[in-house]
Design an enzyme around this catalytic site. Structure first.
Site, PDB file in Angstrom:
ATOM      1  N   SER A  39       0.864  -1.117  -0.090  1.00 18.75           N
ATOM      2  CA  SER A  39       0.098  -0.065   0.049  1.00 18.75           C
ATOM      3  C   SER A  39       0.931   1.270  -0.045  1.00 18.75           C
ATOM      4  CB  SER A  39      -0.895   0.143   1.321  1.00 18.75           C
ATOM      5  OG  SER A  39      -1.429   1.305   1.451  1.00 18.75           O
ATOM      6  N   TYR A  82      -1.384  -0.351  10.493  1.00 17.69           N
ATOM      7  CA  TYR A  82      -1.456  -0.607   8.799  1.00 17.69           C
ATOM      8  C   TYR A  82      -0.351  -0.222   8.195  1.00 17.69           C
ATOM      9  CZ  TYR A  82      -3.772  -0.998   4.358  1.00 17.69           C
ATOM     10  OH  TYR A  82      -4.111  -1.407   3.086  1.00 17.69           O
TER      11      TYR A  82
END
Ligand SMILES: NC(=O)c1ccc[n+]([C@@H]2O[C@H](COP(=O)([O-])OP(=O)(O)OC[C@H]3O[C@@H](n4cnc5c(N)ncnc54)[C@H](OP(=O)(O)O)[C@@H]3O)[C@@H](O)[C@H]2O)c1
Length: 252
Positions: free
Chosen positions: A142, A156
């Site tokens: 990501s 995350y």
């Protein structure tokens, strides 16, 4: 030359029951691959199997080492040979420094997004080595793991940074076996994970909108195909409509 022809190839996709994983299954199946759809929600996987040619559901919780081992035992018993593996399964939960973490979000993110990629990569790399398969492993990172750390998203962001670095680190062990490992770092894509956050993130996207999951089709086919990306190893492709260009931390 058919660069993206995946006939006679088998692809394992983790998290194929939703969002990006479902679309990866659709595009690889359309390119001719046999697709093994894995996830925890067998009902969703079974429904997708009906829709695709040459697809097969596999219950596998990537956060559980024993579940991954059981799933690979099933695959080996059935005589499956995995050529392509997409480590896509992931969760995104908030982990604010100043809020309590009663649900163990931090730990659960690491168990799924980091340990999950490790368990599956270890299992599939050993499977490829044993069967002399010159395979392709594709990890889904990501932009939050690179240039754009997420506010209230320490776990995350670090989990995706770990995925990116794990990809680069494993080249040394895999490349001599002609097994390729690469990473895709998307920006925001319209999937259930994005939920109702679209309006918050659009102002941060130079391209101006949030794409559908099929915006990754070309890159997935490129990395899956040994013909198209034979020499590509340990690369991380950012595909984010320009989000990383600003390179600043943002959130709500
Ligand atoms: N959407 C975005 O904007 C975006 C941006 C950058 C990166 N990503 C990454 O892209 C990947 C896919 O996300 P998405 O947007 O498609 O999210 P999604 O729609 O929420 O799908 C997540 C998938 O992961 C699976 N999963 C979660 N925990 C699992 C576990 N323990 N074992 C096996 N499967 C598990 C889910 O399947 P089950 O619930 O059936 O197990 C589901 O199929 C993730 O790694 C995410 O971090 C997404």
């Amino acid at each position: 030359m058919q660069f993206f022809d995946l006939k006679n190839k088998t692809a394992l996709i983790t998290g194929a029951s939703s969002g990006l994983g479902e679309q990866f299954a659709r595009i690889l199946s359309a390119a001719g691959a046999r697709v093994i759809l894995s996830g925890r929600r067998l009902d969703k996987l079974t429904a997708l199997v009906q829709d695709l040619k040459n697809a097969y559901p596999l219950e596998m919780d990537v956060a559980s080492k024993s579940s991954v081992q059981r799933a690979f035992e099933t695959l080996e018993t059935k005589g499956e040979k995995i050529d392509i593996c997409i480590n896509n399964a992931g969760i995104a939960l908030e982990t604010s420094l100043f809020d309590s973490d009663d649900q163990n979000n931090f730990e659960n993110i690491l168990k799924t997004n980091v340990m999950g990629v490790w368990h599956v990569t270890k299992a599939v790399a050993n499977h490829m080595k044993k069967n002399n398969i010159q395979g392709s492993i594709i990890n889904i990172g990501s932009v939050n793991g690179d240039r754009v750390p997420a506010l209230h998203g320490a776990a995350y962001s670090l989990s995706k940074a770990a995925v990116i670095h794990l990809t680069k680190t494993l080249v040394g062990e895999l490349a001599p076996l002609k097994i390729r490992i690469n990473c895709i770092s998307p920006g925001w894509i319209k999937t259930p994970m994005l939920g109702s956050n679209a309006h918050k993130v659009i102002p941060h996207i130079p391209y101006g909108d949030i794409p559908e999951p099929d915006s990754l089709d070309g890159l997935i086919l490129y990395l899956a195909s040994n013909k198209a990306s034979k020499y590509v190893q340990g690369a991380c492709f950012t595909i984010d409509g320009g989000i990383s260009w600003g390179g600043k931390s943002w959130g709500d």
